[in-house]
Design an enzyme around this catalytic site. Structure first.
Site, PDB file in Angstrom:
ATOM      1  N   ALA A  51       0.852  -1.192   0.000  1.00 53.12           N
ATOM      2  CA  ALA A  51       0.000   0.000   0.000  1.00 53.12           C
ATOM      3  C   ALA A  51       0.890   1.245   0.000  1.00 53.12           C
ATOM      4  CB  ALA A  51      -0.899  -0.012   1.226  1.00 53.12           C
ATOM      5  N   TYR A  74       3.960   1.386  -1.027  1.00 56.12           N
ATOM      6  CA  TYR A  74       4.638   1.447  -2.322  1.00 56.12           C
ATOM      7  C   TYR A  74       3.707   2.073  -3.347  1.00 56.12           C
ATOM      8  CZ  TYR A  74       6.785   0.028  -6.673  1.00 56.12           C
ATOM      9  OH  TYR A  74       7.334   0.045  -7.923  1.00 56.12           O
ATOM     10  N   ASP A  75       2.462   1.656  -3.299  1.00 57.89           N
ATOM     11  CA  ASP A  75       1.490   2.122  -4.264  1.00 57.89           C
ATOM     12  C   ASP A  75       1.289   3.633  -4.184  1.00 57.89           C
ATOM     13  OD1 ASP A  75       0.245   0.867  -6.273  1.00 57.89           O
ATOM     14  OD2 ASP A  75      -1.717   0.834  -5.287  1.00 57.89           O
ATOM     15  N   SER A  86      33.347 -17.186 -23.556  1.00 56.94           N
ATOM     16  CA  SER A  86      32.682 -18.309 -22.892  1.00 56.94           C
ATOM     17  C   SER A  86      33.725 -19.044 -22.051  1.00 56.94           C
ATOM     18  CB  SER A  86      32.010 -19.210 -23.915  1.00 56.94           C
ATOM     19  OG  SER A  86      32.967 -19.667 -24.821  1.00 56.94           O
ATOM     20  N   LEU A  87      33.446 -20.262 -21.641  1.00 57.58           N
ATOM     21  CA  LEU A  87      34.341 -20.957 -20.712  1.00 57.58           C
ATOM     22  C   LEU A  87      34.648 -22.360 -21.204  1.00 57.58           C
ATOM     23  CD1 LEU A  87      32.598 -20.102 -17.322  1.00 57.58           C
ATOM     24  CD2 LEU A  87      34.782 -19.198 -18.117  1.00 57.58           C
ATOM     25  N   GLU A 126      31.014 -20.026  -8.292  1.00 59.42           N
ATOM     26  CA  GLU A 126      29.710 -19.387  -8.511  1.00 59.42           C
ATOM     27  C   GLU A 126      28.792 -20.359  -9.229  1.00 59.42           C
ATOM     28  OE1 GLU A 126      30.471 -15.980 -10.977  1.00 59.42           O
ATOM     29  OE2 GLU A 126      32.119 -15.296  -9.715  1.00 59.42           O
ATOM     30  N   LYS A 152      26.583 -21.790 -12.011  1.00 53.05           N
ATOM     31  CA  LYS A 152      26.524 -21.484 -13.442  1.00 53.05           C
ATOM     32  C   LYS A 152      25.060 -21.554 -13.854  1.00 53.05           C
ATOM     33  CE  LYS A 152      28.409 -23.120 -17.876  1.00 53.05           C
ATOM     34  NZ  LYS A 152      27.248 -22.679 -18.574  1.00 53.05           N
ATOM     35  N   ASP A 154      21.751 -21.382 -15.957  1.00 51.99           N
ATOM     36  CA  ASP A 154      21.421 -21.678 -17.342  1.00 51.99           C
ATOM     37  C   ASP A 154      20.373 -20.684 -17.828  1.00 51.99           C
ATOM     38  OD1 ASP A 154      21.484 -22.902 -19.730  1.00 51.99           O
ATOM     39  OD2 ASP A 154      20.289 -24.639 -19.142  1.00 51.99           O
ATOM     40  N   ARG A 168      24.265 -11.375 -25.940  1.00 53.25           N
ATOM     41  CA  ARG A 168      25.648 -11.729 -26.243  1.00 53.25           C
ATOM     42  C   ARG A 168      25.888 -11.756 -27.759  1.00 53.25           C
ATOM     43  NH1 ARG A 168      28.594 -16.744 -26.926  1.00 53.25           N
ATOM     44  NH2 ARG A 168      30.691 -16.468 -26.086  1.00 53.25           N
ATOM     45  N   GLU A 170      23.453 -12.835 -16.030  1.00 52.01           N
ATOM     46  CA  GLU A 170      22.666 -13.888 -16.634  1.00 52.01           C
ATOM     47  C   GLU A 170      21.201 -13.622 -16.280  1.00 52.01           C
ATOM     48  OE1 GLU A 170      24.659 -15.911 -18.243  1.00 52.01           O
ATOM     49  OE2 GLU A 170      23.518 -17.735 -18.666  1.00 52.01           O
ATOM     50  N   TYR A 200      21.133 -12.376 -12.301  1.00 50.79           N
ATOM     51  CA  TYR A 200      22.295 -12.319 -11.411  1.00 50.79           C
ATOM     52  C   TYR A 200      23.480 -11.800 -12.226  1.00 50.79           C
ATOM     53  CZ  TYR A 200      20.193 -14.902  -7.525  1.00 50.79           C
ATOM     54  OH  TYR A 200      19.411 -15.270  -6.475  1.00 50.79           O
ATOM     55  N   LYS A 209      36.533 -19.517 -10.620  1.00 51.48           N
ATOM     56  CA  LYS A 209      37.323 -18.403 -11.153  1.00 51.48           C
ATOM     57  C   LYS A 209      38.505 -18.119 -10.240  1.00 51.48           C
ATOM     58  CE  LYS A 209      33.191 -16.302 -13.062  1.00 51.48           C
ATOM     59  NZ  LYS A 209      32.188 -15.249 -13.001  1.00 51.48           N
ATOM     60  N   LYS A 258      30.812 -28.624 -15.194  1.00 45.23           N
ATOM     61  CA  LYS A 258      29.426 -28.925 -15.561  1.00 45.23           C
ATOM     62  C   LYS A 258      28.879 -30.079 -14.733  1.00 45.23           C
ATOM     63  CE  LYS A 258      27.674 -27.500 -19.003  1.00 45.23           C
ATOM     64  NZ  LYS A 258      27.920 -27.284 -20.414  1.00 45.23           N
ATOM     65  N   CYS A 289     -13.547 -36.766 -25.305  1.00 50.66           N
ATOM     66  CA  CYS A 289     -12.982 -36.691 -23.958  1.00 50.66           C
ATOM     67  C   CYS A 289     -12.967 -38.107 -23.391  1.00 50.66           C
ATOM     68  CB  CYS A 289     -13.834 -35.764 -23.095  1.00 50.66           C
ATOM     69  SG  CYS A 289     -13.417 -35.879 -21.336  1.00 50.66           S
ATOM     70  N   CYS A 322     -15.727 -38.189 -20.207  1.00 51.31           N
ATOM     71  CA  CYS A 322     -17.186 -38.048 -20.328  1.00 51.31           C
ATOM     72  C   CYS A 322     -17.688 -38.387 -21.728  1.00 51.31           C
ATOM     73  CB  CYS A 322     -17.617 -36.646 -19.935  1.00 51.31           C
ATOM     74  SG  CYS A 322     -17.125 -35.389 -21.128  1.00 51.31           S
ATOM     75  N   CYS A 346     -12.262 -30.549 -24.021  1.00 52.16           N
ATOM     76  CA  CYS A 346     -13.558 -31.181 -23.752  1.00 52.16           C
ATOM     77  C   CYS A 346     -14.451 -30.014 -23.356  1.00 52.16           C
ATOM     78  CB  CYS A 346     -13.429 -32.171 -22.591  1.00 52.16           C
ATOM     79  SG  CYS A 346     -14.994 -32.500 -21.766  1.00 52.16           S
ATOM     80  N   CYS A 354     -18.294 -32.113 -17.149  1.00 51.04           N
ATOM     81  CA  CYS A 354     -17.406 -33.284 -17.209  1.00 51.04           C
ATOM     82  C   CYS A 354     -16.873 -33.551 -15.788  1.00 51.04           C
ATOM     83  CB  CYS A 354     -16.261 -32.993 -18.167  1.00 51.04           C
ATOM     84  SG  CYS A 354     -14.969 -34.240 -18.148  1.00 51.04           S
TER      85      CYS A 354
END
Ligand code: IVH
Length: 689
Positions: free
Chosen positions: A32, A34-35, A80-81, A113, A115, A117, A136, A178, A228, A295, A319, A413, A416, A431, A436
């Site tokens: 509230a 915030y609003d 990349s790695l 850290e 990784k 996806d 990227r 990411e 992140y 790292k 991985k 279906c 039914c 359906c 049903c």
């Protein structure tokens, strides 16, 4: 403070609170409060559109669509790695480094850290402002997706996020992160897409990519993407810490979202141990992690080690074993959903995947089955991510022996017997029989589930049984269950019946947002329910609203609006609503229910006249109403306040004669800025965003 400064302070304040909520998970104010801040910002911006800046929180809702994404050249290659798969590979990586190090037996510390996806994003800040965000691409040239990235609430629009912080920020700072789709929201998104007859996203990564590649950023804004950050690409005009660990802490202090799960590793053994721990954790967290990045902590040293191809030597991706396996598709069953969707489900030869035995997987829809040419008897690749239901990725056609059977679309279906229909342009098959029994059981199950009325002890089995035996004919019958009827059922002992009825009774106190969600209206999940109630205050107001009124709510589109109208129009549903009312469920939001002391304008009747310095009439009206007051057109004995701007004519004179309180805009704003209530429970706060 003049209005322009006031707006700038408001921007900072709102961005600060967004960060508290979305990055630190530690909000300081309730929704509230915030609003109130956000409405004030909107009001000033409406009066002065020329003051709207790109970093305004209002722009988080998305801006005008674009016809394509511009190309942007990255300030340095986005690398990349190289991969490692076990502790031996990790040691081999470390040993190879020795030839490139100033001295081979140097003791090194590392940072481990998760990784994630997701999708790499490259974020540029100039003089503390977020000015550009890119994909990227090929590592050298990416696409400009700034407008889409601005909608991610976790992304700081300005750094440092705390405006009076004394942290120095380089003139230019380019950060890599990411962007990803939280797993718990992924299933909900797919359910909504299926409900809307659209093809579901195949996995959370595709959902993130699909959301970020929208030409219309208002669509991205509705997706719960988050982020992140983990690397600094370049900087200019200032300093950044030399240790990766310190860098991440520094980035966090500036306001960037950093994974809370990074670990400082004093040696390689500690790094290998972090990998082991993560392997066990990966299925318990709310985002997809496909490994751990190790790292070298000393970043200048890491940079001096150079590259192999596109992979820097100073870091390695350990991985996890893929959570994909092959198994045989034994059969396909049809599940009837609560909206009548006939969803194909794979029956698999049981297989262990990521620590659980998988027997079923989703096949999404029949168009997808045909597109991938999946057949019964095929070996299929299945994948599991987090707690998301496993899904079939693809068949392995080379392993066929000719006995496989093509999977046809259902004509009826299976429960039914009603004819199945596939509406034009939709991928889903339905359906259409609203009676049903399976649909009813699913609706009841949905009604009672954790995200809706959260009725203790009322799960799938109870829903199926109680509908089957005819104790429940619609969702409202949940509140007319009687203990003697339940006791007559097999396996329903005294204790169980007591617990169930207790759970049902307790659920009556659930907030209106949950009841609205539990109705199961198409497109109205918990966040839409919160939006609707936030704007309309009660379920009755929503039930009586027009299409235009619903569409006028920020975040409600025409599809949702007409779905709501259709639902409340049906006689059967009106009966259900009345049964809920009779059972004394809550129809009104907490905000509306709160005492008048926190609704500064409760019981007031306003008239607005003249030109206000910053607020438009419509905004002023909205603000009065959202603070509990009423607005009428002419001054009468009932009028309590006159909000007067410049050139206020006869209304002012009349108000003065009637001794009505006259307020100017500043006085008015001061009243509605009065302090707000203490924090609400988190679930309610979450509904804001
Ligand atoms: S470091 C030179 N750290 O994994 C720096 N990458 O191949 C290279 N990723 O495409 C990236 N989480 O998109 C790094 N904590 C993290 C990461 C991470 C996810 C992704 C990144 C990259 C891929 C590595």
């Amino acid at each position: 403070m003049n209005d322009k400064n006031r707006l700038s302070a408001l921007r900072d304040k709102i961005n600060f609170h967004l960060h508290r909520y979305h990055v630190l998970n530690a909000p300081l104010i309730d929704n509230a409060a915030y609003d109130v801040l956000y409405q004030k910002l909107l009001a000033i911006e409406a009066a002065h559109p020329e003051w709207i800046t790109a970093d305004s929180p209002s722009q988080r809702a998305g801006t005008a669509p674009v016809s394509n994404f511009e190309k942007v050249t990255h300030p340095a290659p986005i690398l990349s790695l190289s991969n490692a798969f076990n502790a031996n590979d990790l040691r081999a990586w470390r040993e190879k480094l020795e030839q490139h190090m100033p001295s081979p037996d140097m003791k090194l510390a590392y940072v481990a850290e998760p990784k994630i996806d997701g999708l790499t994003v490259v974020l540029t800040y100039e003089n503390g402002r977020f000015t550009q965000g890119a994909t990227r691409g090929n590592g050298e040239i990416g696409e400009n997706i700034t407008a889409n990235l601005r909608t991610i609430r976790a992304l700081p629009q300005r750094i440092p996020i705390v405006p009076d912080s004394d942290l120095a920020v380089p003139e230019t700072l380019v950060v890599r992160g990411e962007a990803f789709f939280p797993l718990d929201k992924f299933e909900a998104l797919n359910n909504l897409r299926l409900d809307a007859g659209k093809a579901p996203y195949m996995n959370p990564r595709n959902a993130a990519a699909g959301s970020l590649r929208q030409l219309d950023s208002t669509v991205t804004a509705k997706r719960p993407l988050t982020l992140y950050c983990y690397d600094i690409i370049t900087w200019n005009g200032g300093d950044v810490p030399t240790s990766q660990w310190e860098r991440l802490k520094w980035l966090a202090a500036l306001g960037f979202p950093i994974s809370p799960d990074i670990v400082f590793c004093p040696d390689l053994e500690a790094a290998a141990a972090a990998y082991g721990r993560w392997g066990a954790l990966r299925n318990k967290i709310n985002y997809e992690v496909d490994g751990v990045v190790i790292k070298i902590d000393d970043q200048p040293l890491a940079a001096s080690l150079g590259f192999v191809g596109k992979d820097p030597r100073g870091a390695v991706a350990m991985k996890f074993p893929a959570q994909e396996k092959q198994t045989r598709l034994l059969d396909v069953t049809v599940n009837v959903g609560r909206t009548g969707i006939l969803a194909p489900t794979a029956v698999l030869a049981p297989i262990e995947l990521g620590g659980v035995t998988v027997r079923n997987a989703t096949l999404h829809n029949y168009d997808e089955i045909a597109r991938k040419d999946i057949r019964i008897g095929d070996m299929v690749t299945i994948k599991r991510a987090g707690d998301v239901i496993p899904y079939v990725i693809a068949p392995v056609p080379d392993l066929r022996d000719g006995t496989e059977q093509v999977i046809g679309k259902p004509a009826i279906c299976p429960v039914c017997g009603e004819t199945a229909v596939q509406p034009d342009g939709e991928v889903a098959i339905y359906c259409e029989n609203v009676s049903c029994p399976e649909q009813l059981a699913r609706r009841v199950e949905y009604f009672a589930n954790r995200a809706a009325m959260n009725i203790n002890g009322f799960g799938e089995k109870t829903a199926v049984l109680l509908t089957e035996v005819g104790l429940i004919h619609d969702i409202a019958d949940v509140y007319s269950l009687k203990s003697e009827e339940l006791l007559a059922l097999e396996r329903f002992k005294e204790k169980k019946v007591q617990n169930l009825l207790e759970g049902v009774k307790e659920s009556k106190a659930q907030p209106a947002e949950r009841l609205l969600t539990a109705l199961g209206i198409r497109f109205v999940g918990s966040s839409v329910a919160a939006l609707l109630l936030g704007a309309m205050g009660s379920i009755d107001n929503i039930a009586h609203a027009t299409q235009e009124e619903l569409e006028a709510i920020d975040g409600i589109g025409p599809g949702t609006a007409s779905s709501v109208i259709d639902w409340f129009k049906r006689e059967k549903n009106q009966t259900i609503v009345e049964k809920f009312r009779a059972a004394k469920l809550r129809f009104t939001t907490e905000k509306e229910e709160r005492s008048d002391s926190v609704r500064p304008l409760a019981d007031t009747i306003f008239v607005i006249t003249g030109t206000l310095p910053t607020l438009s009439r419509a905004d002023a009206k909205k603000m009065i109403e959202s603070n509990g007051g009423k607005v009428t057109g002419s001054v009468s004995g009932k009028t309590t306040h006159l909000l007067a701007g410049e050139k206020a004519g006869s209304k002012l004179a009349k108000a003065e004669k009637l001794e009505v309180t006259v307020l100017n805009e500043a006085e008015f704003l001061a009243i509605i800025e009065s302090p707000v209530t203490p924090s609400l429970p988190k679930a309610v706060q979450g509904s804001l965003f």
